[in-house]
Design an enzyme around this catalytic site. Structure first.
Site, PDB file in Angstrom:
ATOM      1  N   SER A  22      -3.675 -17.565  -2.959  1.00 16.61           N
ATOM      2  CA  SER A  22      -3.442 -17.748  -4.393  1.00 16.61           C
ATOM      3  C   SER A  22      -3.296 -19.242  -4.654  1.00 16.61           C
ATOM      4  O   SER A  22      -3.043 -20.027  -3.722  1.00 16.61           O
ATOM      5  CB  SER A  22      -2.142 -17.043  -4.789  1.00 16.61           C
ATOM      6  OG  SER A  22      -1.735 -17.400  -6.087  1.00 16.61           O
ATOM      7  N   TYR A  69       6.641 -14.867  -3.191  1.00 20.29           N
ATOM      8  CA  TYR A  69       5.183 -14.692  -3.274  1.00 20.29           C
ATOM      9  C   TYR A  69       4.488 -15.971  -2.828  1.00 20.29           C
ATOM     10  O   TYR A  69       3.562 -15.947  -2.014  1.00 20.29           O
ATOM     11  CB  TYR A  69       4.820 -14.343  -4.716  1.00 20.29           C
ATOM     12  CG  TYR A  69       3.334 -14.170  -4.981  1.00 20.29           C
ATOM     13  CD1 TYR A  69       2.661 -13.030  -4.543  1.00 20.29           C
ATOM     14  CD2 TYR A  69       2.612 -15.129  -5.685  1.00 20.29           C
ATOM     15  CE1 TYR A  69       1.307 -12.848  -4.803  1.00 20.29           C
ATOM     16  CE2 TYR A  69       1.260 -14.960  -5.949  1.00 20.29           C
ATOM     17  CZ  TYR A  69       0.618 -13.818  -5.515  1.00 20.29           C
ATOM     18  OH  TYR A  69      -0.723 -13.647  -5.764  1.00 20.29           O
TER      19      TYR A  69
HETATM   20  N1  LIG Z   1      -4.689 -11.535 -10.330  1.00 21.34           N
HETATM   21  C1  LIG Z   1      -4.376 -12.803 -10.079  1.00 21.34           C
HETATM   22  O1  LIG Z   1      -4.173 -13.636 -10.975  1.00 21.34           O
HETATM   23  C2  LIG Z   1      -4.289 -13.274  -8.645  1.00 21.34           C
HETATM   24  C3  LIG Z   1      -4.245 -14.662  -8.423  1.00 21.34           C
HETATM   25  C4  LIG Z   1      -4.160 -15.121  -7.120  1.00 21.34           C
HETATM   26  C5  LIG Z   1      -4.150 -14.219  -6.070  1.00 21.34           C
HETATM   27  N2  LIG Z   1      -4.172 -12.880  -6.318  1.00 21.34           N
HETATM   28  C6  LIG Z   1      -4.146 -11.990  -5.154  1.00 21.34           C
HETATM   29  O2  LIG Z   1      -5.281 -11.175  -5.189  1.00 21.34           O
HETATM   30  C7  LIG Z   1      -5.041  -9.974  -4.462  1.00 21.34           C
HETATM   31  C8  LIG Z   1      -5.518  -8.797  -5.282  1.00 21.34           C
HETATM   32  O3  LIG Z   1      -4.749  -8.723  -6.462  1.00 21.34           O
HETATM   33  P1  LIG Z   1      -5.351  -8.254  -7.863  1.00 21.34           P
HETATM   34  O4  LIG Z   1      -5.085  -9.327  -8.825  1.00 21.34           O
HETATM   35  O5  LIG Z   1      -6.724  -7.724  -7.691  1.00 21.34           O
HETATM   36  O6  LIG Z   1      -4.309  -7.080  -8.212  1.00 21.34           O
HETATM   37  P2  LIG Z   1      -4.440  -5.527  -8.373  1.00 21.34           P
HETATM   38  O7  LIG Z   1      -5.582  -5.162  -9.254  1.00 21.34           O
HETATM   39  O8  LIG Z   1      -3.083  -5.065  -8.724  1.00 21.34           O
HETATM   40  O9  LIG Z   1      -4.831  -5.012  -6.899  1.00 21.34           O
HETATM   41  C9  LIG Z   1      -3.905  -4.975  -5.857  1.00 21.34           C
HETATM   42  C10 LIG Z   1      -4.472  -4.034  -4.811  1.00 21.34           C
HETATM   43  O10 LIG Z   1      -3.584  -4.025  -3.679  1.00 21.34           O
HETATM   44  C11 LIG Z   1      -3.209  -2.683  -3.420  1.00 21.34           C
HETATM   45  N3  LIG Z   1      -1.861  -2.592  -2.845  1.00 21.34           N
HETATM   46  C12 LIG Z   1      -0.679  -2.975  -3.396  1.00 21.34           C
HETATM   47  N4  LIG Z   1       0.333  -2.688  -2.566  1.00 21.34           N
HETATM   48  C13 LIG Z   1      -0.220  -2.109  -1.476  1.00 21.34           C
HETATM   49  C14 LIG Z   1       0.294  -1.568  -0.269  1.00 21.34           C
HETATM   50  N5  LIG Z   1       1.605  -1.578   0.012  1.00 21.34           N
HETATM   51  N6  LIG Z   1      -0.583  -1.040   0.635  1.00 21.34           N
HETATM   52  C15 LIG Z   1      -1.892  -1.018   0.385  1.00 21.34           C
HETATM   53  N7  LIG Z   1      -2.454  -1.514  -0.729  1.00 21.34           N
HETATM   54  C16 LIG Z   1      -1.617  -2.046  -1.647  1.00 21.34           C
HETATM   55  C17 LIG Z   1      -3.266  -2.005  -4.768  1.00 21.34           C
HETATM   56  O11 LIG Z   1      -3.284  -0.606  -4.635  1.00 21.34           O
HETATM   57  P3  LIG Z   1      -2.235   0.231  -5.570  1.00 21.34           P
HETATM   58  O12 LIG Z   1      -2.563  -0.126  -6.991  1.00 21.34           O
HETATM   59  O13 LIG Z   1      -2.463   1.642  -5.225  1.00 21.34           O
HETATM   60  O14 LIG Z   1      -0.867  -0.262  -5.180  1.00 21.34           O
HETATM   61  C18 LIG Z   1      -4.554  -2.603  -5.305  1.00 21.34           C
HETATM   62  O15 LIG Z   1      -5.667  -1.961  -4.728  1.00 21.34           O
HETATM   63  C19 LIG Z   1      -3.550  -9.988  -4.138  1.00 21.34           C
HETATM   64  O16 LIG Z   1      -3.355 -10.405  -2.799  1.00 21.34           O
HETATM   65  C20 LIG Z   1      -2.989 -11.020  -5.079  1.00 21.34           C
HETATM   66  O17 LIG Z   1      -1.818 -11.619  -4.582  1.00 21.34           O
HETATM   67  C21 LIG Z   1      -4.250 -12.394  -7.575  1.00 21.34           C
END
Ligand SMILES: NC(=O)c1ccc[n+]([C@@H]2O[C@H](COP(=O)([O-])OP(=O)(O)OC[C@H]3O[C@@H](n4cnc5c(N)ncnc54)[C@H](OP(=O)(O)O)[C@@H]3O)[C@@H](O)[C@H]2O)c1
Length: 240
Positions: free
Chosen positions: A143, A156
């Site tokens: 991130s 985080y």
């Molecule tokens: N969105 C942003 O602005 C952003 C920015 C920088 C980095 N990121 C990173 O990008 C990655 C993906 O996030 P996203 O933004 O795409 O969010 P998201 O749509 O909420 O996706 C998160 C994914 O992780 C899964 N997950 C959560 N807890 C879990 C667990 N204990 N075991 C297995 N799977 C789990 C979720 O499944 P469930 O829904 O079933 O829990 C979902 O498939 C993360 O690592 C996040 O930190 C996001």
């Protein structure tokens, strides 16, 4: 059977689902893993509807056994691993004085511990792919919070710094065997994770999940001699 195969964690929504879709277009056999079974099933149905080969594994990746379950299911179906996408992650904001141990452990266990376990469990398949074509890849979702510390998101942020550091170490340790690692470092991406801030930042002003997927497509296109240790994705006005 697909010639190349990938595991994508956190594949049921947002960035992980966009990456899985892109990899399907690129002809990868896929294992899609995420926590909630119904949400994952809906996402997998969509990807299969695009004609892709998908193994679906609902798994809570804070559990070592569940990490092993994902890798075993992938191994049984495809017998090879060319790309591992360690994308599942959570962020829980709180002032440091109000840290709840359960939430601390959850973020550590998912955001960094599960990544270490996935490398360990997948290493033989990654080494075999590296020996075959010198272009085995591991993509770890960090991130922008893994580049500079953020108030109220300190845990985080620390886990995402750890992802960058671990990725660097893996390149030092494994690149000689044809296994290349990259940390993705995005600012706000329009996914369910950023719903909490959508009153202040419009979704249209955020990075799209598909932009991140294009970054991964780029990684697939570079030569075996080229390592890309990190990719930053920022928005106008973000510190770059
Ligand atoms: N969105 C942003 O602005 C952003 C920015 C920088 C980095 N990121 C990173 O990008 C990655 C993906 O996030 P996203 O933004 O795409 O969010 P998201 O749509 O909420 O996706 C998160 C994914 O992780 C899964 N997950 C959560 N807890 C879990 C667990 N204990 N075991 C297995 N799977 C789990 C979720 O499944 P469930 O829904 O079933 O829990 C979902 O498939 C993360 O690592 C996040 O930190 C996001």
């Amino acid at each position: 059977m697909a010639e190349r195969a990938a595991i994508v964690t956190g594949a049921s929504s947002g960035i992980g689902l966009a990456i899985a879709r892109m990899l399907g277009e690129e002809g990868f056999g896929l294992t899609m893993a995420a926590r909630r079974p119904e949400k994952l099933a809906a996402a997998v149905e969509g990807v299969r509807g695009e004609g892709r080969d998908v193994v679906e594994v609902a798994a809570n990746l804070t559990s070592e056994e569940d990490v092993q379950k994902v890798v075993a299911a992938h191994r049984e179906r495809y017998g090879r691993l060319d790309l591992l996408v360690n994308n599942a992650g959570i962020g829980i904001g709180a002032p440091v004085g109000e840290t709840q141990t359960k939430r601390l452990d959850m973020q550590l266990d998912l955001n960094i511990r599960s990544i270490v376990l996935f490398y360990r469990e997948c290493l033989d398949m990654l080494k075999a792919a590296g020996a075959e074509h010198r272009h085995a890849l591991v993509v770890n979702t960090s991130s922008i919070a893994g580049q500079r510390g953020q108030a109220w998101l300190s845990i985080y942020s620390a886990t995402k710094f750890a992802v960058v550091g671990f990725t660097q170490s893996m390149n030092q340790e494994l690149a000689g065997e044809g296994i290349k690692s990259t940390a993705l470092c995005p600012a706000f991406v329009d996914t369910p994770m950023t719903d909490f801030v959508k009153g202040e930042v419009d979704a249209e002003d955020m990075i799209r999940p598909e932009d991140i997927a294009e970054g991964v497509r780029f990684l697939l296109s570079v030569s075996p001699a080229c390592i890309v240790p990190e990719i930053m994705f920022v928005r106008p006005g973000d510190p770059a």
